[in-house]
Design an enzyme around this catalytic site. Sequence first.
Site, PDB file in Angstrom:
ATOM      1  N   THR A 135       7.139  -4.800 -18.857  1.00  0.00           N
ATOM      2  CA  THR A 135       6.707  -3.699 -19.719  1.00  0.00           C
ATOM      3  C   THR A 135       7.434  -3.683 -21.060  1.00  0.00           C
ATOM      4  O   THR A 135       8.563  -4.190 -21.155  1.00  0.00           O
ATOM      5  CB  THR A 135       6.980  -2.369 -18.973  1.00  0.00           C
ATOM      6  OG1 THR A 135       6.785  -1.281 -19.868  1.00  0.00           O
ATOM      7  CG2 THR A 135       8.421  -2.282 -18.461  1.00  0.00           C
ATOM      8  N   ASP A 136       6.812  -3.047 -22.056  1.00  0.00           N
ATOM      9  CA  ASP A 136       7.490  -2.889 -23.350  1.00  0.00           C
ATOM     10  C   ASP A 136       8.655  -1.899 -23.268  1.00  0.00           C
ATOM     11  O   ASP A 136       9.485  -1.832 -24.176  1.00  0.00           O
ATOM     12  CB  ASP A 136       6.498  -2.448 -24.440  1.00  0.00           C
ATOM     13  CG  ASP A 136       5.802  -1.118 -24.169  1.00  0.00           C
ATOM     14  OD1 ASP A 136       6.049  -0.518 -23.112  1.00  0.00           O
ATOM     15  OD2 ASP A 136       5.014  -0.675 -25.030  1.00  0.00           O
ATOM     16  N   GLU A 137       8.711  -1.095 -22.184  1.00  0.00           N
ATOM     17  CA  GLU A 137       9.754  -0.060 -22.104  1.00  0.00           C
ATOM     18  C   GLU A 137      11.161  -0.650 -22.024  1.00  0.00           C
ATOM     19  O   GLU A 137      12.136   0.051 -22.283  1.00  0.00           O
ATOM     20  CB  GLU A 137       9.505   0.862 -20.908  1.00  0.00           C
ATOM     21  CG  GLU A 137       8.153   1.528 -20.987  1.00  0.00           C
ATOM     22  CD  GLU A 137       8.048   2.840 -20.217  1.00  0.00           C
ATOM     23  OE1 GLU A 137       9.075   3.342 -19.740  1.00  0.00           O
ATOM     24  OE2 GLU A 137       6.918   3.337 -20.110  1.00  0.00           O
ATOM     25  N   ALA A 169       3.789  -6.061  -8.333  1.00  0.00           N
ATOM     26  CA  ALA A 169       4.206  -4.958  -7.453  1.00  0.00           C
ATOM     27  C   ALA A 169       5.440  -4.288  -8.033  1.00  0.00           C
ATOM     28  O   ALA A 169       6.410  -4.947  -8.391  1.00  0.00           O
ATOM     29  CB  ALA A 169       4.508  -5.490  -6.055  1.00  0.00           C
ATOM     30  N   ASP A 200       9.993  19.047 -21.824  1.00  0.00           N
ATOM     31  CA  ASP A 200       9.943  17.611 -22.114  1.00  0.00           C
ATOM     32  C   ASP A 200      10.475  16.783 -20.936  1.00  0.00           C
ATOM     33  O   ASP A 200      11.264  17.271 -20.121  1.00  0.00           O
ATOM     34  CB  ASP A 200      10.773  17.326 -23.382  1.00  0.00           C
ATOM     35  CG  ASP A 200      10.335  16.054 -24.079  1.00  0.00           C
ATOM     36  OD1 ASP A 200       9.410  15.392 -23.568  1.00  0.00           O
ATOM     37  OD2 ASP A 200      10.914  15.736 -25.124  1.00  0.00           O
ATOM     38  N   LYS A 227      -0.583   9.369 -14.331  1.00  0.00           N
ATOM     39  CA  LYS A 227      -0.276   8.925 -15.692  1.00  0.00           C
ATOM     40  C   LYS A 227      -1.137   9.734 -16.668  1.00  0.00           C
ATOM     41  O   LYS A 227      -2.178  10.263 -16.293  1.00  0.00           O
ATOM     42  CB  LYS A 227      -0.565   7.423 -15.845  1.00  0.00           C
ATOM     43  CG  LYS A 227       0.054   6.545 -14.750  1.00  0.00           C
ATOM     44  CD  LYS A 227       1.519   6.255 -14.989  1.00  0.00           C
ATOM     45  CE  LYS A 227       2.210   5.539 -13.833  1.00  0.00           C
ATOM     46  NZ  LYS A 227       1.835   4.149 -13.633  1.00  0.00           N
ATOM     47  N   LEU A 228      -0.701   9.777 -17.939  1.00  0.00           N
ATOM     48  CA  LEU A 228      -1.298  10.698 -18.916  1.00  0.00           C
ATOM     49  C   LEU A 228      -2.838  10.696 -18.936  1.00  0.00           C
ATOM     50  O   LEU A 228      -3.463  11.754 -18.728  1.00  0.00           O
ATOM     51  CB  LEU A 228      -0.758  10.385 -20.317  1.00  0.00           C
ATOM     52  CG  LEU A 228      -1.301  11.292 -21.416  1.00  0.00           C
ATOM     53  CD1 LEU A 228      -0.654  12.662 -21.385  1.00  0.00           C
ATOM     54  CD2 LEU A 228      -1.084  10.675 -22.798  1.00  0.00           C
ATOM     55  N   TYR A 270      13.336   3.717 -14.602  1.00  0.00           N
ATOM     56  CA  TYR A 270      12.232   2.759 -14.474  1.00  0.00           C
ATOM     57  C   TYR A 270      12.468   1.556 -15.387  1.00  0.00           C
ATOM     58  O   TYR A 270      12.439   0.407 -14.939  1.00  0.00           O
ATOM     59  CB  TYR A 270      10.890   3.435 -14.812  1.00  0.00           C
ATOM     60  CG  TYR A 270       9.771   2.444 -15.082  1.00  0.00           C
ATOM     61  CD1 TYR A 270       9.250   1.653 -14.057  1.00  0.00           C
ATOM     62  CD2 TYR A 270       9.237   2.293 -16.370  1.00  0.00           C
ATOM     63  CE1 TYR A 270       8.221   0.736 -14.313  1.00  0.00           C
ATOM     64  CE2 TYR A 270       8.215   1.388 -16.623  1.00  0.00           C
ATOM     65  CZ  TYR A 270       7.714   0.603 -15.592  1.00  0.00           C
ATOM     66  OH  TYR A 270       6.718  -0.307 -15.848  1.00  0.00           O
ATOM     67  N   SER A 271      12.706   1.820 -16.685  1.00  0.00           N
ATOM     68  CA  SER A 271      12.815   0.680 -17.605  1.00  0.00           C
ATOM     69  C   SER A 271      14.077  -0.131 -17.329  1.00  0.00           C
ATOM     70  O   SER A 271      14.080  -1.354 -17.502  1.00  0.00           O
ATOM     71  CB  SER A 271      12.721   1.123 -19.064  1.00  0.00           C
ATOM     72  OG  SER A 271      13.622   2.137 -19.366  1.00  0.00           O
ATOM     73  N   HIS A 284      13.084  11.174 -22.931  1.00  0.00           N
ATOM     74  CA  HIS A 284      11.724  10.752 -23.325  1.00  0.00           C
ATOM     75  C   HIS A 284      11.771   9.798 -24.535  1.00  0.00           C
ATOM     76  O   HIS A 284      12.204  10.191 -25.618  1.00  0.00           O
ATOM     77  CB  HIS A 284      10.928  12.012 -23.685  1.00  0.00           C
ATOM     78  CG  HIS A 284       9.458  11.832 -23.723  1.00  0.00           C
ATOM     79  ND1 HIS A 284       8.588  12.888 -23.793  1.00  0.00           N
ATOM     80  CD2 HIS A 284       8.683  10.720 -23.689  1.00  0.00           C
ATOM     81  CE1 HIS A 284       7.344  12.448 -23.814  1.00  0.00           C
ATOM     82  NE2 HIS A 284       7.377  11.131 -23.758  1.00  0.00           N
ATOM     83  N   LYS A 326      13.114  -2.458 -14.537  1.00  0.00           N
ATOM     84  CA  LYS A 326      12.256  -3.553 -15.003  1.00  0.00           C
ATOM     85  C   LYS A 326      13.071  -4.545 -15.856  1.00  0.00           C
ATOM     86  O   LYS A 326      12.891  -5.762 -15.753  1.00  0.00           O
ATOM     87  CB  LYS A 326      11.080  -3.015 -15.816  1.00  0.00           C
ATOM     88  CG  LYS A 326      10.030  -2.253 -15.028  1.00  0.00           C
ATOM     89  CD  LYS A 326       9.280  -3.065 -13.986  1.00  0.00           C
ATOM     90  CE  LYS A 326       8.360  -4.106 -14.562  1.00  0.00           C
ATOM     91  NZ  LYS A 326       7.533  -4.762 -13.499  1.00  0.00           N
ATOM     92  N   LEU A 350       0.828  -1.211   0.000  1.00  0.00           N
ATOM     93  CA  LEU A 350       0.000   0.000   0.000  1.00  0.00           C
ATOM     94  C   LEU A 350       0.859   1.257   0.000  1.00  0.00           C
ATOM     95  O   LEU A 350       0.837   2.057   0.942  1.00  0.00           O
ATOM     96  CB  LEU A 350      -0.983   0.003   1.186  1.00  0.00           C
ATOM     97  CG  LEU A 350      -1.985  -1.145   1.216  1.00  0.00           C
ATOM     98  CD1 LEU A 350      -2.956  -0.979   2.383  1.00  0.00           C
ATOM     99  CD2 LEU A 350      -2.768  -1.247  -0.096  1.00  0.00           C
ATOM    100  N   GLU A 371       7.417  -0.020  -8.483  1.00  0.00           N
ATOM    101  CA  GLU A 371       7.334   1.418  -8.717  1.00  0.00           C
ATOM    102  C   GLU A 371       7.144   1.534 -10.222  1.00  0.00           C
ATOM    103  O   GLU A 371       7.943   0.991 -10.991  1.00  0.00           O
ATOM    104  CB  GLU A 371       8.624   2.115  -8.268  1.00  0.00           C
ATOM    105  CG  GLU A 371       8.806   2.183  -6.763  1.00  0.00           C
ATOM    106  CD  GLU A 371       7.776   3.084  -6.071  1.00  0.00           C
ATOM    107  OE1 GLU A 371       7.196   3.958  -6.749  1.00  0.00           O
ATOM    108  OE2 GLU A 371       7.545   2.906  -4.867  1.00  0.00           O
TER     109      GLU A 371
END
Length: 347
Positions: free
Chosen positions: A130-132, A82, A285, A194-195, A155-156, A289, A159, A35, A84
């Site tokens: 993820t695809d990232e 789970a 930006d 998120k967007l 992040y990527s 990105h 992952k 949580l 980030e």
Amino acid sequence: MKICITGGAGFIGSHVVRSFVNNYPNYKVFNLDALTYAGNLENLHDIEKEPNYTFLKADIRNQEEISSLFKVHQFDGVIHLAAESHVDRSISNPLAFVETNVLGTVNLLNAFKSVWNNNYEGKRFYHVSTDEVYGTLGEEGLFTEKTAYDPRSPYSASKASSDHFVRAYGETFGLPYVLSNCSNNYGEYHFPEKLIPLFINNIMYGKPLPVYGDGNFTRDWLYVQDHARAIDLIFHKGQNHETYNIGGFNEWKNIDLVRLLCAQMNDKLGREKGESEKLITFVKDRPGHDKRYAIDATKLNKELGWYPSVTFEEGLSKTIDWFLENTQWLENVTSGAYQDYYQKQYQ
Ligand code: NAD
Ligand code: DAU
């Protein structure tokens, strides 16, 4: 069958928990979640009293806590979500991503391995990724399961590292795993950093829509319930030690997506044509990105017969309706800690 779903109080995890609780009354479904700011038990209010559902508050960074829970409950299957998950947060605090996404995943692998001790008949560890991890594409091409990893954000990178550990445990220790790499999700209970949910919230309240850079960045969007269906299928029918790409063949430039969102919301809110579009504001930006993501989901289509169930226009419309009907949920999650983060990010 005892299944441990990590991150079950988050966006995608809550849809996976709900579908397992509802579709498999004979399974015992455990939702293991710390949580954090992104985890919210309100996401599961409709199933929390079901007899086959149990919530376990635990932190995957804590090795002792995780191994003792695995010893007590002897989970046959793990579906590990789970993490980030927000790229912008990984730019301001990369270490948190190493701790949860890398160390947390290794703690789970160790706990699973030591409970089953090479006796893996009927057991499965599913790592949701993820695809990232594949990096970024030019104008042409799609990510396939064979695309080389080239992560470009903290992040990527975290992952990608966790994916490598899962495969390494498969090769080195024979741990039975499946892994999937999915594109951008959207839908109900999406946390408004998120967007799509951020912009729905801002359009509702007449706040600026902060589009990064020139807005010409492309993402491949998938309705969250279609991702949850794919996870169910891969968990039950996927081949051991295989990876599956998940995506909707649905690429949108951010600016075009934002214009579609504005148009749908103008209709639903009874606003004049072009009114919400006036909120579009181009801002600095995101560092590093990634220009374009696009998934080739042919393997999943052909081998397991999975296809997205809704078009983007339908899924987006359902999502907006849900947010308009659940303003209390939105208020609850946009208060407190999230507000502090929001101020820092967009000041
Ligand atoms: P989310 O941020 O909404 O939820 C993450 C959940 O994990 C929260 O409930 C949080 O409390 C929990 N959590 C975080 N740290 C924890 C810890 N240390 N111990 C225990 N629980 C912890 O994330 P999401 O968007 O639902 O993504 C879920 C998974 O799917 C992630 O692994 C993410 O990388 C992956 N993924 C997400 C997308 C997407 O578009 N959102 C796409 C592809 C893959
Ligand atoms: O591709 C899968 C990934 O999709 C998941 O692994 C991540 O967990 C998930 O957060 C998502 O990552 P993105 O960075 O693509 O999603 P986000 O919603 O943050 O941004 C989508 C696009 O919109 C991206 O090009 C950045 C842009 N953007 C985002 C925000 C928050 C803006 O222009 N303005 C914004 O305020």
